[in-house]
Design an enzyme around this catalytic site. Structure first.
Site, mmCIF file in Angstrom:
data_model
loop_
_atom_site.group_PDB
_atom_site.id
_atom_site.type_symbol
_atom_site.label_atom_id
_atom_site.label_comp_id
_atom_site.label_asym_id
_atom_site.label_seq_id
_atom_site.Cartn_x
_atom_site.Cartn_y
_atom_site.Cartn_z
ATOM 1 C CE LYS A 70 -0.684 -1.550 -1.675
ATOM 2 N NZ LYS A 70 -1.152 -2.338 -3.173
ATOM 3 C CB SER A 146 -4.451 -3.530 -2.709
ATOM 4 O OG SER A 146 -3.005 -3.720 -3.463
ATOM 5 C CB SER A 170 -3.398 -2.800 -6.570
ATOM 6 O OG SER A 170 -4.153 -3.799 -5.759
#
Length: 469
Positions: A70, A146, A170
């Protein structure tokens, strides 16, 4: 040449059925074919990955398995670390983070980085810098946030597993949105090095989104050893997590929560999913009773927002100092800028102190549930997965109104540090996945993983979004 998960992929490489280079080549081919639509990958290192796969990889349990990292909360040497923000658009990571080093030591091959909303401040992955990531189950819909880029990449079979992190849901929100398994480990289970902070770090923890429970358990085993000098570490487990997925398990006491602690709206379709999971748990020999959250949601969220706010302030100020300039108009998205200005104007040292106290109180309050229950069961999201544009950071008023809705069931586990997971459980009226959410007391990842493995058998879910299978 598609395998159900990372463990099966590694086994095929180990048995000589396929080479590591062939696996990596196939992953790159799928990214090049599908990602122009999905927009999950924001930076790539394909040539380096192919060279690594053809070379002498470490002989770890996941040798040759490709992974994405990520673009927030971890870093890959030589790749952009933009955090989904124009303010960091030209930032490049100088070294691998400790977690990436551990993945590499297990033999994994890093293909690139995945999309994230700006600084992780959205439950949908729609940054202005990189554009929106689309849900592979329905490309009109959000992939969650996220870790939305990570979830889309795994659900579309671009890679078998992808790194993410979870500061308010997230990992679990994108897992629910994309039909995956998502575990948020206990506070301190996975080191955050080199991102040291005593403010946001207690809320956020790194791990992965996966198609199978066993992959999540093995990746946790590979990454969970504390780094000497870490400020805190979760209770250690004598038994590897991957072994705990298959341990016989009955008689868990599970509290079913279908109402939000803040009194907000909960859609009947997500309640139905939670009740379906509850019935499955009872069939598996567990006891389920309906309960309500025992914590003060207003107090908890106030403390939560303060710690996130002061972390935002520090991140932006440090970046501006590094750049040697002031903030300019298009550095930040409108919603992020609104939050920054708000906390600049209102933050006091007393508020920061009180925020830590509020989260500790929330932990004690939620802890009362675990004096007589083993787990809490809730929907993962209080509402069906939204279409893209519903959580629009260019419209601060809309974000202020809607932004907190999607973490209404998940954020409490971050505030308290407790482990939690999202397990796939059917689809909504639009054919987009639904997730159900379990919270355990600190250090109980083994219990969560064991139950998840049972549900994986009782309520099996598709491993890949139908259009990409």
């Amino acid at each position: 040449m598609t395998y159900p998960d990372a463990i099966a992929t590694a086994a095929a490489i180990r048995d000589g059925e396929v080479s590591a280079r062939e696996v990596v080549t196939e992953a790159i081919t799928r990214i090049e074919k599908h990602d122009s639509t999905l927009n999950a990958v924001v930076a790539q290192r394909f040539e380096e990955a192919l060279a690594e796969a053809a070379g002498d990889l470490p002989d770890g349990p996941l040798r040759g398995v490709p992974i994405l990292i990520k673009d927030l909360g971890a870093q890959v040497a030589g790749l952009p670390l933009t955090r989904g923000s124009r303010l960091w658009a030209d930032n490049v990571a100088p070294v691998d983070s400790e977690l990436v080093r551990r993945y590499r030591a297990a033999g994994m091959v890093v293909l690139g980085t995945s999309n994230s909303p700006e600084l992780g401040k959205n439950a949908s992955t729609e940054p202005l810098l990189h554009g929106p990531t689309r849900n592979p189950w329905a490309t009109t819909h959000s992939s969650g946030g996220s870790s939305g880029g990570a979830a889309t990449a795994v659900a579309a079979d671009l890679v078998p597993v992808a790194h993410g992190n979870d500061g308010g849901g997230s990992l679990r929100i994108p897992a629910a949105a994309c039909g995956l398994f998502g575990l948020k480990p206990s506070r301190g289970r996975v080191t955050s090095h080199p991102f040291a902070t005593t403010l946001a770090a207690p809320l956020s923890v790194n791990h992965v989104v996966t198609r199978t429970v066993r992959d999540s358990a093995l990746l946790l085993d590979l990454s969970c050893a504390p780094l000497p000098g870490d400020a805190f570490a979760a209770p250690t487990s004598a038994t590897p997590f991957v072994h705990q997925t298959t341990a016989p398990r009955t008689g868990l006491r599970i509290g079913l929560v279908t109402r939000r602690a803040d009194g907000g709206t909960v859609d009947p379709v997500v309640v139905d999913a939670a009740r379906r999971a509850a019935r499955a748990c009872e069939t598996l020999g567990h006891h389920v009773e309906e309960v309500t959250f025992p914590h003060d949601a207003e107090q908890m969220m106030s403390g939560f927002a303060t710690l996130m706010g002061v972390s935002l302030l520090a991140d932006v100020e440090h970046r501006l100092t590094e750049l040697g300039r002031d903030l300019v108009e298009n550095d930040l998205e409108p919603f992020t800028r609104l939050m920054l200005d708000h906390y600049r104007a209102t933050m006091t040292p007393t508020q920061v102190y009180d925020a830590h106290v509020a989260l500790q109180r929330a932990g004690w309050q939620l802890g009362t549930a675990f004096s007589r229950l083993d787990l809490l069961l809730t929907p993962t999201l209080p509402l069906p997965v939204p279409t893209l544009g519903v959580l629009d950071t260019s419209d601060p008023a809309v974000m202020w109104e809607r932004g907190g809705d999607f973490s209404a069931f998940t954020a409490v586990a971050n505030a308290t540090g407790m482990p939690a997971m999202s397990v796939p459980c059917g689809v909504d009226h639009a054919g987009v996945p639904l997730g159900v959410h379990f919270i355990g007391d600190l250090g109980t990842e083994g219990t969560l993983l064991g139950l998840a493995c049972q549900l994986e058998q009782a309520l099996p879910w598709p491993l890949v979004a139908p259009a990409y299978a």
